[in-house]
Motif scaffolding. Structure first.
Motif, short mmCIF file in Angstrom:
data_model
loop_
_atom_site.label_atom_id
_atom_site.label_comp_id
_atom_site.label_asym_id
_atom_site.label_seq_id
_atom_site.Cartn_x
_atom_site.Cartn_y
_atom_site.Cartn_z
N THR A 57 0.84 -1.09 -0.06
CA THR A 57 0.16 0.23 0.12
C THR A 57 0.86 1.25 -0.06
O THR A 57 0.68 2.26 -0.75
CB THR A 57 -1.05 -0.05 1.25
N THR A 93 -4.94 -9.13 -5.60
CA THR A 93 -6.07 -8.37 -5.65
C THR A 93 -6.02 -7.08 -6.32
O THR A 93 -6.90 -6.62 -7.00
CB THR A 93 -6.56 -8.28 -4.22
N ARG A 94 -4.88 -6.24 -5.93
CA ARG A 94 -4.75 -5.10 -6.56
C ARG A 94 -4.38 -4.81 -8.11
O ARG A 94 -4.71 -3.90 -8.86
CB ARG A 94 -3.38 -4.08 -5.87
N ASN A 95 -4.10 -6.11 -8.60
CA ASN A 95 -4.07 -6.18 -10.06
C ASN A 95 -4.94 -6.95 -10.88
O ASN A 95 -4.72 -7.22 -12.13
CB ASN A 95 -2.61 -6.90 -10.34
N GLY A 106 -10.34 -8.92 -6.99
CA GLY A 106 -10.22 -7.44 -6.71
C GLY A 106 -10.95 -7.38 -5.11
O GLY A 106 -12.07 -7.89 -5.20
#
Ligand SMILES: O=C[C@H](O)[C@H](O)COP(=O)(O)O
Ligand SMILES: C=C(OP(=O)(O)O)C(=O)O
Length: 349
Positions: A134, A185-187, A209
């Motif tokens: 993050t 998840t972020r990608n 996500g």
């Protein structure tokens, strides 16, 4: 749109149908089942194409799939997809356990954790060499060196390996070292990354996500499948809700829903799904009871000093070993096979 043929159709006729589809400007993806062969037609399939196909000898039926994802849907592939990686079958009747640290920290650390994962009965070693953080000042992973350490540890202890890849440029190098590539998840909607993963055959674990719907997850999977890589598994890892007691809300319903909508294996990640060690074991069992094909679980030999903040959601080795022994009893109730070497849990302390 899908065209269904019987399995008694000759290869020659099947190829004629495929070339007819391709000449119409569409792509043909073939899925051979036990009773029937399904040809997924991807592109701007016109009503005339449907009519022509229906008349062709060997074609039993032509069905329009109204969902935006096609190859990921059960309509295209009615049987469960089973991904066989060096004899470990993901998506069938085996329960697959992926365990290990959030991040690869050193050769000694990953070697010791690999030994413990294997001794407990796990089949896959997890560990990030590239960490999606993050904050930009947080530990970002040891990079390519970590891939080398993980491969060595996996080979030494007889485990498959899974690691996260964050950019298209690193797909080839990650695929050179790891058996399974993880999309974090972020990608999940990093479409360039998904497209690149479609060009290889290395199995991909696609994490949901944290604010994505089932439909969005399945469309993300579709990018990889449409590129030509059929080896995709889906992962429920928790979503963001109004609840802040847990890091995320593990959406257990996602497991049966995704299995109804899709043929792809579904893996659950209760570590990220809860963010709290004391909940991981219960949610692992709940995931297996909900029908998950496997689990990805964080385990660390020294969680208090883990280099990422994930120590709080990492199991101690003896907890991991106990969990796997409990799952050995639960798995058969869910029609899954899973065996541990039954080493005394005390020996993991
Ligand atoms: O590095 C990945 C960890 O699993 C974690 O999800 C990272 O999240 P954070 O950077 O918010 O700690
Ligand atoms: C970062 C990870 O998970 P997620 O993408 O689900 O946060 C991970 O598994 O290391």
């Amino acid at each position: 749109m899908i065209a269904i043929t019987s399995n008694t159709i000759s290869e020659e006729r099947l190829n004629e149908i495929i070339s007819y589809i391709e000449k119409s400007g569409n792509q043909a993806h073939v899925s051979k089942g036990t009773d029937r062969t399904v040809i997924g037609i991807i592109g701007q399939a016109s009503p005339t194409l449907a009519e022509h196909l229906r008349q062709m000898t060997g074609v039993e039926n032509v069905i329009k799939i109204s969902k935006s994802y096609k190859l990921a849907s059960r309509d295209f592939h009615p049987e469960d997809t089973v991904i066989d990686i060096k004899g470990v079958k993901i998506g069938g009747d085996e329960l697959v356990i992926m365990g290990g640290p959030c991040a690869v920290e050193s050769a000694e650390q990953i070697d010791e954790i690999a030994r413990l994962v294997k001794a407990a009965g796990g089949q896959v070693l997890r560990g990030g060499a590239f960490k999606p953080r993050t904050g930009p000042y947080s530990f970002q992973g040891v990079g390519v060196e970590g891939l080398v350490m993980m491969k060595e540890a996996g080979e030494k202890h007889g485990l498959l390996t899974i690691t996260e890849v964050m950019t298209p440029e690193y797909v080839d190098v990650c695929a050179e070292y790891a058996d399974i590539l993880q999309v974090g998840t972020r990608n999940m909607q990093n479409f360039d990354l998904l497209r690149k993963l479609g060009t290889i055959k290395t199995p991909v674990l696609l994490k949901r996500g944290f604010s994505s719907t089932y439909d969005e997850l399945l469309n993300a999977a579709e990018y990889i499948l449409a590129g030509g890589n059929p080896n995709v598994m889906l992962c429920e890892r928790g979503i963001r809700t109004f609840e802040t007691y847990t890091r995320n809300t593990l959406d257990l319903t996602a497991i049966p829903v995704l299995q109804q909508l899709s043929h792809l294996p579904v893996i659950s990640d209760p570590s990220h799904g809860t963010g709290r060690r004391e909940l991981v074991e219960t949610m692992c069992k709940a995931s297996v009871a909900a029908g998950a094909n496997g689990l990805i679980v964080e385990m660390h030999t020294d969680p208090d000093n883990s280099m990422t903040g994930d120590g709080v959601q990492s199991l101690f080795p003896h907890q991991f070993a106990q969990l796997l022994q409990d799952l050995e009893k639960l798995a058969p109730l869910m029609g899954k096979k899973f065996e541990t070497p039954k080493q005394p849990v005390e020996s993991f302390r």
